[in-house]
Design a protein around this motif. Structure first.
Motif: not given
Length: 401
Positions: A198-225
């Motif tokens: 469960l910890s590994r699954e939670a870690g994977v989910a947390a890492e996915r959420a972190r990457l999603a937030a990073e991509i949204h806040d950086t790359l996606a916004q940059g592409f929008t610009s």
């Protein structure tokens, strides 16, 4: 115990303590066998055939224990099983025969009684031990008459029964506790493996959420610009070539910054805007870029020393500013934006206010922006509040230092 140890090896490790000390039972059995055998063979008041017969039967019992009984006992299984009863019968019958040859063979009970409790259920073992304890006086009754048998039916038999039952009950309890501990250890290992999974699954989910937030806040916004700037340049190509060239220059710079952000994201680094200066400087660069891309008027004020903030808090605050500016550009139709950073002794807060059309903060949205900001705030123990209406929107983030 390591979770990657195979199941068979884990079972071996759990039984290791029992096997490590089982040699004491082997030694006890050997001492009793040798002692009783010598006692029977060296007696002078009995016929030689009887003594040889008793010694031979005792030897058969010892061979049965070595070649069959011991292997049955050391393998964990439920006491009272068919194998255990068969083994117990294989000891009881020769014992009865040995006692009919020579009464001194009854001393072999000191070795047999513990084996009964190791092989049979507690109630069965007590019945068998009591019955075996009655064999010597009954054999004496048959062989020597009532007077001698009555002497054996007294204190000696009572002592033998009490000793056998007490020792056997103690052995049974120790073995039961050992098996319960082994089962508990096995359950704990299973629980630990489940927690690890469960910890590994939670870690994977947390890492996915972190990457999603990073991509949204950086790359996606940059592409929008990029899309906005390219569209603006396209609309100016036939009317004002210099203005179109300016839009394309901004688009190229945005693309380079996006590329740098992507490399930093892959490398797991802090945002590139923070890598070359303080949080205050990073925010000002974001505002300069925003002013170049939009006609919105922006004002910024910082109270306190943001240099003393930990990097993790700087990242959360910077991402909040970036997301808020993106929302202003895409949705609010605002003409003015005010950003305020306050750094206090116990907390830091960032407030972004615009005079746009506003929205309903409680209404579910398909976007990731506000949800991502709330998740980032929760990760550092912070709190995000959103107030919006027809007069504009205020987003405030407070994080503890």
């Amino acid at each position: 115990m390591p979770a990657d140890v195979p199941v068979d090896e884990q079972a071996g490790l759990r039984n290791d303590a029992w096997l490590r000390w089982y040699w004491l039972w082997d030694l006890s059995f050997a001492v009793v066998y040798v002692s009783v055998g010598l006692l029977v063979l060296l007696r002078d008041d009995d016929s030689l055939p009887n003594r040889l017969g008793a010694a031979g039967v005792l030897t058969v019992m010892a061979a049965g224990y070595v070649f069959f009984g011991r292997g049955h006992i050391v393998v964990p299984r439920e006491r009272g099983s068919v194998q255990g009863r068969f083994f117990a019968a294989g000891l009881v019958v020769p014992q009865l025969v040995a006692v009919t040859f020579d009464g001194d063979a009854s001393f072999a009970l000191f070795a047999l009684c513990p084996l009964m409790f190791m092989s049979l259920a507690l109630r069965e073992a007590i019945i068998v031990v009591v019955a075996l304890s009655l064999v010597p006086p009954l054999a004496s009754l048959i062989r020597d008459g009532l007077d001698t048998a009555l002497g054996l039916l007294g204190p000696m038999m009572v002592f033998t029964v009490l000793l056998g039952v007490t020792m056997g009950t103690w052995i049974h309890r120790i073995v039961s506790e050992s098996q319960e501990r082994a089962e508990l250890i096995m359950k704990l290992e299973e629980s630990r493996e489940e927690v690890g999974r469960l910890s590994r699954e939670a870690g994977v989910a947390a890492e996915r959420a972190r990457l999603a937030a990073e991509i949204h806040d950086t790359l996606a916004q940059g592409f929008t610009s990029l899309v906005t700037l390219v569209q603006a340049a396209e609309s100016e190509l036939d009317r004002d070539i210099e203005k179109a060239r300016g839009h394309l220059t901004l688009a190229a710079r945005t693309a380079r910054e996006n590329l740098t952000e992507a490399r930093a994201l892959v490398a797991g680094l802090t945002p590139t805007a923070l890598g070359t200066g303080s949080l205050d400087e990073a925010i000002r660069r974001q505002l300069e870029r925003f002013a170049e891309e939009t006609p919105v008027s922006v004002s910024y004020r910082a109270d306190g020393d943001s240099v003393t903030l930990p990097t993790v808090l700087e990242v959360v605050l910077l991402r909040m500013v970036q997301e808020s500016l993106t929302n202003v550009r895409k949705h609010s139709r605002a003409t003015e934006v005010t950003i305020t950073l306050q750094v206090k002794e116990t907390c830091a807060s960032m407030r972004v206010t615009d005079n746009g059309a506003g929205f309903d903060p409680d209404e579910p949205a398909d976007g990731f922006g506000l949800r991502g900001m709330r998740n980032r705030a929760a990760e550092v123990g912070g709190r995000l509040s959103v107030r919006s209406g027809s007069g504009g929107t205020t987003v405030e983030l407070e994080v503890p230092r």
